[in-house]
Design a protein around this motif. Structure first.
Motif, mmCIF file in Angstrom:
data_model
loop_
_atom_site.group_PDB
_atom_site.id
_atom_site.type_symbol
_atom_site.label_atom_id
_atom_site.label_comp_id
_atom_site.label_asym_id
_atom_site.label_seq_id
_atom_site.Cartn_x
_atom_site.Cartn_y
_atom_site.Cartn_z
ATOM 1 N N ARG A 9 13.890 9.945 9.093
ATOM 2 C CA ARG A 9 14.853 11.035 8.913
ATOM 3 C C ARG A 9 16.284 10.494 9.051
ATOM 4 N NH1 ARG A 9 13.750 15.726 6.497
ATOM 5 N NH2 ARG A 9 15.508 17.084 6.836
ATOM 6 N N VAL A 10 16.491 9.679 10.105
ATOM 7 C CA VAL A 10 17.823 9.104 10.324
ATOM 8 C C VAL A 10 18.215 8.235 9.132
ATOM 9 C CG1 VAL A 10 19.143 7.485 11.742
ATOM 10 C CG2 VAL A 10 17.667 9.180 12.834
ATOM 11 N N ALA A 11 17.272 7.407 8.662
ATOM 12 C CA ALA A 11 17.557 6.541 7.516
ATOM 13 C C ALA A 11 17.921 7.393 6.305
ATOM 14 C CB ALA A 11 16.347 5.674 7.214
ATOM 15 N N SER A 12 17.196 8.500 6.154
ATOM 16 C CA SER A 12 17.426 9.374 5.007
ATOM 17 C C SER A 12 18.814 10.008 5.071
ATOM 18 C CB SER A 12 16.333 10.433 4.993
ATOM 19 O OG SER A 12 16.540 11.313 3.956
ATOM 20 N N ILE A 13 19.214 10.394 6.295
ATOM 21 C CA ILE A 13 20.561 10.954 6.464
ATOM 22 C C ILE A 13 21.605 9.895 6.150
ATOM 23 C CG2 ILE A 13 22.178 11.847 8.187
ATOM 24 C CD1 ILE A 13 19.746 13.240 9.486
ATOM 25 N N LEU A 14 21.320 8.638 6.579
ATOM 26 C CA LEU A 14 22.259 7.547 6.284
ATOM 27 C C LEU A 14 22.407 7.355 4.780
ATOM 28 C CD1 LEU A 14 21.424 4.888 9.022
ATOM 29 C CD2 LEU A 14 23.476 6.304 8.778
ATOM 30 N N VAL A 15 21.299 7.452 4.051
ATOM 31 C CA VAL A 15 21.374 7.305 2.594
ATOM 32 C C VAL A 15 22.261 8.404 2.010
ATOM 33 C CG1 VAL A 15 20.079 7.469 0.449
ATOM 34 C CG2 VAL A 15 19.178 6.134 2.346
ATOM 35 N N ALA A 16 22.057 9.642 2.483
ATOM 36 C CA ALA A 16 22.884 10.745 1.998
ATOM 37 C C ALA A 16 24.343 10.492 2.325
ATOM 38 C CB ALA A 16 22.418 12.063 2.614
ATOM 39 N N ALA A 17 24.611 9.974 3.537
ATOM 40 C CA ALA A 17 25.987 9.647 3.922
ATOM 41 C C ALA A 17 26.549 8.577 2.999
ATOM 42 C CB ALA A 17 26.032 9.181 5.371
ATOM 43 N N GLY A 18 25.683 7.631 2.596
ATOM 44 C CA GLY A 18 26.105 6.595 1.661
ATOM 45 C C GLY A 18 26.556 7.184 0.338
ATOM 46 N N PHE A 19 25.793 8.194 -0.146
ATOM 47 C CA PHE A 19 26.186 8.844 -1.398
ATOM 48 C C PHE A 19 27.535 9.535 -1.256
ATOM 49 C CE2 PHE A 19 21.674 8.569 -2.631
ATOM 50 C CZ PHE A 19 21.858 8.088 -3.909
ATOM 51 N N ILE A 20 27.734 10.183 -0.088
ATOM 52 C CA ILE A 20 29.014 10.863 0.121
ATOM 53 C C ILE A 20 30.144 9.841 0.162
ATOM 54 C CG2 ILE A 20 30.344 12.264 1.746
ATOM 55 C CD1 ILE A 20 27.757 13.687 2.457
ATOM 56 N N ALA A 21 29.878 8.685 0.804
ATOM 57 C CA ALA A 21 30.899 7.630 0.851
ATOM 58 C C ALA A 21 31.221 7.141 -0.557
ATOM 59 C CB ALA A 21 30.417 6.480 1.725
ATOM 60 N N ALA A 22 30.164 7.001 -1.391
ATOM 61 C CA ALA A 22 30.390 6.561 -2.766
ATOM 62 C C ALA A 22 31.244 7.584 -3.516
ATOM 63 C CB ALA A 22 29.046 6.370 -3.477
ATOM 64 N N TRP A 23 30.947 8.854 -3.280
ATOM 65 C CA TRP A 23 31.717 9.938 -3.892
ATOM 66 C C TRP A 23 33.188 9.811 -3.471
ATOM 67 C CZ3 TRP A 23 30.834 15.669 -1.956
ATOM 68 C CH2 TRP A 23 31.765 16.507 -2.553
ATOM 69 N N GLN A 24 33.420 9.548 -2.158
ATOM 70 C CA GLN A 24 34.781 9.392 -1.651
ATOM 71 C C GLN A 24 35.477 8.212 -2.329
ATOM 72 O OE1 GLN A 24 36.254 11.260 1.354
ATOM 73 N NE2 GLN A 24 37.898 10.555 0.034
#
Lengths: 255, 254
Positions: A9-24
């Protein structure tokens, strides 16, 4: 949850955070014009600003109200009509085929007719939302009633139960899983139709908010509205699933 | 037997007849209702002057283009998520965050980025079609008989070979069910986008008829949209039966 599940779950949240960072990053490098794509920072700021000034909250409540009233009306009418049609073999033979014909009809096509009858009003929105949301519930109820174990009906007959008692004590509980699944499905329909009606009729709600933001090219406000709509869809569907699990707990226990 | 066949038609015919009579007797003048005879006449006229056929072409073009793009994306993601448990788990939060966004909420974004026309409609339809395809393909791939995968390992098939020769054929019946549902969604979303904002296709046609206070033409459009939806559904069910036999319909729970 065991430890592995939490780690995933934590890894999955990190991946989502990665997408948001890419968006930024994309927004910061201006790969896409900021007129169309605000960064998550600007969208978040717009979200906070909208809530602190109270505008966004009132729009959110407007959409939730449209959705809730339409969905509740559809649930009551859908279960009642479904029970009426589903509990009688004759009604099923005569009415069900017409309903099957209407089912693939894109329900939004009823909007112009509703506008012609009721004008660009709250009543029009409620009618459209309820009309759209009634189908999954009604058809699920009919299906649930038709699938009741026939021996239960025989038991009811030998106990000389009245029709109302048969519906309330045998058919409804047995059809409940189908009905609740239909209600969960129609929740999405209610949200979509709320947004469409708000866009068309300019009713107070998130649909109107996103459209006006788009017209004024305030893309941060627009994204804030879309994020809020996603959250609405997610949270309402989780809430109904929780109720569903609770109401159906007896069933899993019985198995 | 003939009575059994006629029974489904009885109710709609009786309703239409009653409505026709009522409209004739009260000399109905209305912006929102028209007798069935007037609706059929308006439908015939709009079919003859090609306004409905052209609108149908526009709507179906946008719906099918969006369906093709969306289901291709959904299919490939669904296969990837279905084969590899780690990918599925890593993407879970991202997918669960994007999926609940109602497709129609993307309308204003698509509008400012792409303007009116086919492109924005296709993008929204594609977004809506990704999810049912992704979720049903994922579960179809996951429920493939594990021994088939073992066989592919024993035969030392490469990953692409395994997908093309084992995974897709085994999951195909259920993938087609997902495709059928997505096609229905594509039509619904296309018409909704047209009604809400986009000035092309059947949705725009019915809005225009309403604004012109042509109740007969508006209801003719409504009837026609219903016929298109029904025909599309029937066509895909027939195709499914033909391609996969009755077995495929058994697991299909509407």
């Amino acid at each position: 949850m065991n430890r592995a599940a939490i780690l995933w779950r934590v890894a999955s949240i990190l991946v989502a955070a990665g997408f948001i960072a890419a968006w930024q990053l994309i927004a910061n490098l201006r790969l896409v014009s900021p007129v169309f794509l605000p960064g998550p920072d600007r969208a978040w700021a717009a979200l906070v600003r909208g809530f602190s000034s109270g505008d966004l909250a009132s729009k959110l409540i407007g959409t939730l109200e449209h959705m809730a009233y339409g969905w509740l009306a559809a649930s009551i009418a859908g279960i009642a009509l479904g029970a009426l049609i589903g509990s009688s073999r004759m009604m099923r033979a005569y009415v069900a085929p017409s309903l099957e014909f209407l089912r693939p009809l894109p329900v939004s096509a009823i909007i112009p007719v509703a506008i012609a009858m009721l004008g660009l009003t709250q009543g029009m929105a409620l009618f459209v939302i309820a009309f759209g949301a009634i189908w999954p519930i009604m058809l699920a109820t009919i299906h649930g009633f038709a699938a009741v174990e026939p021996r239960l009906y025989e038991v009811a007959r030998s106990l000389q139960m009245s029709r109302a008692a048969v519906i309330g004590r045998i058919a409804l509980p047995s059809a409940l899983p189908d009905i609740l699944a239909g209600m969960r499905l129609s929740l999405t329909v209610a949200l979509i139709l709320s947004v469409v009606c708000e866009i068309l009729a300019g009713l107070d709600g998130l649909g109107q908010w996103v459209l006006l933001s788009a017209r004024a090219f305030r893309s941060a406000d627009l994204f804030a509205g879309v994020i809020l709509l996603g959250a609405t869809g997610y949270l309402t569907s989780i809430a109904v699933s929780l109720v569903e699990q609770r109401l159906l707990a007896w069933q899993t226990a019985a198995r | 037997m003939s009575l059994d066949r006629a029974r489904p038609l009885l109710l709609p015919l009786a309703l239409m007849l009653a409505f026709e009579l009522w409209a004739r007797l009260t000399q109905l003048q209305s912006d929102s209702l028209a007798p069935p005879s007037a609706i059929l006449a308006a439908l015939a006229a709009a079919l003859a002057d090609l306004s409905i056929p052209i609108a149908t072409r526009d709507t179906l073009f946008a719906a099918f283009a969006g369906l093709a793009i969306g289901s291709a994306i959904g299919l490939s993601l669904g296969i990837a998520f279905g084969i590899s448990r780690p990918i599925d788990r890593l993407m879970e939060v991202t997918v669960e965050a994007i999926r609940p966004i109602p497709s129609i909420a993307l309308l204003p974004i698509a509008l400012i980025a792409l303007g009116f026309g086919y492109r924005m409609e296709i993008v929204i339809v594609a977004f809506a079609c990704i999810w049912p395809m992704l979720i049903m393909t994922r579960s179809a791939v996951r429920s493939i008989e594990p021994r088939l995968i073992e066989v592919s390992r024993a035969l030392r098939l490469s990953a692409t070979q395994r997908i093309a020769k084992i995974v897709i054929p085994a999951a195909l019946p259920r993938i087609f069910v997902a495709f059928r549902l997505s096609a229905g969604i594509a039509l619904i979303v296309a018409v909704t986008v047209e009604i809400a904002i986009n000035p092309i296709g059947l949705g725009a046609g019915i809005m225009l008829a309403q604004q012109a206070l042509r109740a007969d033409l508006m209801l003719a459009y409504l009837l026609w949209i219903g016929v298109i939806g029904y025909a599309l559904n029937m066509l895909l069910i027939a195709a499914q039966r033909r391609l996969f036999g009755r077995a495929a319909l058994a697991g299909d729970n509407p």
